[in-house]
Write a protein that holds these residues in place. Sequence first.
Motif, PDB file in Angstrom:
ATOM      1  N   THR A 104       0.837  -1.198   0.000  1.00 18.32           N
ATOM      2  CA  THR A 104       0.000   0.000   0.000  1.00 18.32           C
ATOM      3  C   THR A 104       0.871   1.246   0.000  1.00 18.32           C
ATOM      4  OG1 THR A 104      -1.698  -1.181   1.240  1.00 18.32           O
ATOM      5  CG2 THR A 104      -1.816   1.213   1.237  1.00 18.32           C
TER       6      THR A 104
ATOM      7  N   SER B 174       1.525  10.948   9.568  1.00 20.05           N
ATOM      8  CA  SER B 174       1.463  10.123  10.765  1.00 20.05           C
ATOM      9  C   SER B 174       0.405   9.028  10.636  1.00 20.05           C
ATOM     10  CB  SER B 174       1.166  11.021  11.968  1.00 20.05           C
ATOM     11  OG  SER B 174       1.098  10.253  13.127  1.00 20.05           O
ATOM     12  N   ASP B 175      -0.768   9.420  10.169  1.00 19.59           N
ATOM     13  CA  ASP B 175      -1.840   8.441   9.963  1.00 19.59           C
ATOM     14  C   ASP B 175      -1.419   7.380   8.960  1.00 19.59           C
ATOM     15  OD1 ASP B 175      -3.367   9.814  11.709  1.00 19.59           O
ATOM     16  OD2 ASP B 175      -4.774  10.627  10.225  1.00 19.59           O
TER      17      ASP B 175
ATOM     18  N   LEU C 136       1.583   6.429   8.186  1.00 19.67           N
ATOM     19  CA  LEU C 136       2.604   5.540   8.739  1.00 19.67           C
ATOM     20  C   LEU C 136       1.966   4.502   9.659  1.00 19.67           C
ATOM     21  CD1 LEU C 136       5.584   7.969   9.479  1.00 19.67           C
ATOM     22  CD2 LEU C 136       5.202   6.494   7.506  1.00 19.67           C
ATOM     23  N   SER C 137       0.991   4.933  10.415  1.00 19.85           N
ATOM     24  CA  SER C 137       0.282   3.973  11.262  1.00 19.85           C
ATOM     25  C   SER C 137      -0.391   2.901  10.426  1.00 19.85           C
ATOM     26  CB  SER C 137      -0.783   4.677  12.110  1.00 19.85           C
ATOM     27  OG  SER C 137      -0.189   5.351  13.186  1.00 19.85           O
ATOM     28  N   LYS C 138      -0.856   3.310   9.274  1.00 20.34           N
ATOM     29  CA  LYS C 138      -1.498   2.358   8.366  1.00 20.34           C
ATOM     30  C   LYS C 138      -0.458   1.485   7.677  1.00 20.34           C
ATOM     31  CE  LYS C 138      -6.057   3.084   8.157  1.00 20.34           C
ATOM     32  NZ  LYS C 138      -7.077   2.017   8.177  1.00 20.34           N
ATOM     33  N   GLN C 139       0.811   1.729   7.992  1.00 18.78           N
ATOM     34  CA  GLN C 139       1.900   0.904   7.472  1.00 18.78           C
ATOM     35  C   GLN C 139       2.060   0.988   5.965  1.00 18.78           C
ATOM     36  OE1 GLN C 139       2.403   0.590  11.004  1.00 18.78           O
ATOM     37  NE2 GLN C 139       3.736  -0.907  10.080  1.00 18.78           N
TER      38      GLN C 139
ATOM     39  N   TYR D  52      10.067   9.756   9.000  1.00 17.23           N
ATOM     40  CA  TYR D  52      10.723   8.783   9.862  1.00 17.23           C
ATOM     41  C   TYR D  52      11.291   7.620   9.070  1.00 17.23           C
ATOM     42  CZ  TYR D  52       8.277  11.557  13.268  1.00 17.23           C
ATOM     43  OH  TYR D  52       7.826  12.612  13.999  1.00 17.23           O
ATOM     44  N   GLY D  53      11.955   7.961   8.004  1.00 17.68           N
ATOM     45  CA  GLY D  53      12.667   6.930   7.267  1.00 17.68           C
ATOM     46  C   GLY D  53      11.919   6.305   6.111  1.00 17.68           C
TER      47      GLY D  53
END
Lengths: 346, 346
Positions: free
Chosen positions: A63, A124-125, A127-130, A151-152
């Motif tokens: 994704t 941020s959202d 990234l949380s969702k990967q 963050y990378g």
Amino acid sequence: MTKVGIKEIAAKANVSTATVSYVLNGTRNVRPKTKERVLKVIEELNYRPNDIAKSLKSRRTNTIGVIAEDVTVFNVPEIIDGINEYADEHDLHIILTNLRLHRRVGHNYSNVDAYRKYAESAVSDLLSKQVEGIVYIGVHPRDVTGLVNTYGKPIVYTYCYTDQDVSIQYNDEQASFDAMQYLVDRGHKRIAIISGLMDSTPSRLRFNGYYKAVTEFQLPFNPQYIKIGDWGIDSGYQLTKELLSLPEPPTAVLVMNDVMAVGTLRAAAECGFQIPRDLSVVGFDNREFSDYLNPRITTMDLPLHEMGYSSMNILTGLINETEVKQEVQPLCKLLERESVAPPRQE
Amino acid sequence: MTKVGIKEIAAKANVSTATVSYVLNGTRNVRPKTKERVLKVIEELNYRPNDIAKSLKSRRTNTIGVIAEDVTVFNVPEIIDGINEYADEHDLHIILTNLRLHRRVGHNYSNVDAYRKYAESAVSDLLSKQVEGIVYIGVHPRDVTGLVNTYGKPIVYTYCYTDQDVSIQYNDEQASFDAMQYLVDRGHKRIAIISGLMDSTPSRLRFNGYYKAVTEFQLPFNPQYIKIGDWGIDSGYQLTKELLSLPEPPTAVLVMNDVMAVGTLRAAAECGFQIPRDLSVVGFDNREFSDYLNPRITTMDLPLHEMGYSSMNILTGLINETEVKQEVQPLCKLLERESVAPPRQE
DNA sequence: CGAAATTATGAAAGCGCATCCAAGAATCAG
DNA sequence: CTGATTCTTGGATGCGCTTTCATAATTTCG
């Protein structure tokens, strides 16, 4: 219709869950007979794998997060379409975040701080969702250096400039130069330019292209031919009026977007200048309406689709840490229509 | 930057993973002191929850799948924007699937079978991603009854018609009637209509609105005032020419989209009809360019944003099985500009 | 035909988190 | 000061899947 998982399949097919997983993903050889049996049960129970669980275990989500500053701005859908084409081809999914900057911070995007919080929260959202990477689509080709920290995770910007990360943007300077060349080829010498606001990188780049052409083709450099607009229709109108009331008006004008070119058309009509007979006009952006105007405007088509596609291409390279491809900068392409003619003999 | 999870937080803060989870979600009271300690570690380790794992356990993804037949078509981005507004307000995420019908099956969407496979595959992918519901955005307001099977997951269609599921569409008939009323209010009696293709539901509905107005306002019903176009600019041009060469040409024309209205403008100019003095024009869609034409076209603005927002509203109702709200059908709104004037005295 | 090589399958662990069940700590009434 | 009440915390389980490690079934070939 109770939830059916790999476990139910395994039970009914008399195999282990491992085997089911193997036939599902083709990860390992399975005897044809067993395979068929499993497949049949899958069919019967109308099983559908749960990507959430799959992702948790396999640590891959396939994704990509797409952040658009505003989907309602003309350039964005076509870029998204390019992204989608790539995604389709590579079995990737898109989570779309629309910052809705237009509605939330108005039209002044020059102050990056004003909307950084939205961008950061979106990242941020995501990234949380990967998500495995992010494409950021601007609405103005401006500078957004240092906008967000991912963050990378890889991020690719498009339709805006940044020097800390990868950004895909068409070649503004070249486009402007090409337009000039087109005009010069048709015999124009006195060529004016109506630029966008100079706080924008592309305005400067396009101006560079203009200036480069002036030098290279040894055109008369007349400071009065240089007008700075604000991208809006009224400024196109106003500045064209100024241009046309000059003692020696230009025979052609390069307008940095089609919207201002609409203003140019109006001003020309009012001043009794017929386009293209008395004034040639080249626009920028290839907005849909530029084909509906009278005359139909010759304009620079932006490689939006390609930018989207290319962004994804670069991004997946970053994700998989494969060889970083040489970035080819997408090029604009002049669309010949009816607003350019050779200058009148004087 | 090694992966940091709830476990690492727990260890470093000297609490159980359960406690960390509780402070993260506020699911249970935690002593302020403990809470603070945990929060501090979270901060220090720059922890970010993993929504994938969260979803797997909690069986909620807070994700809505959006299927757009083609994001590059004019109406779609604004609908998506409405969807996004609702999503922002309710902390929902959007997975966007772009069917790219435009590129894949061309412009003829009347044969639903031609693209059902794309739609079905999109739905299947979305279901695997565990979306909680789906919004389907058409590009033509046509009939898509029975398009896809969502296996029980709620789906809401918008910008297209279906009678098996919920669909949100503006009131076509009303819009058309309102436009007529506007014309009649300004003194017009001989009003023509240039319709879109009659295989489309909205064409029929809009025609109903026209006919209703003709009856209700006792206008002369002249079959020659009724023209069927194909939504394209040329048909608008051609049909307007026919209209204007009638022995008794109409004083106003209702054109079912702005694109055809461009053709109307051209034809009128060629025939020496000045708009609005000699012919009033009302368009449909409020395309951006309708404001750039000369004259600026009075047109029906579509409640696209509202349709997106409303779709989400209905959809979440379906998902949570709350009281099904009374669906209010979104209404179009006439945008007064310069293409309508009272008819000339004769 | 039997041992070695090859191939097919299973049991079980664990991805990161939420939550049930139970227990410990603190507070309160009397 | 004691038992009852309330507040706070942890251990352990499992969501649905992939994958490792080990074992069973089958094939190969001297």
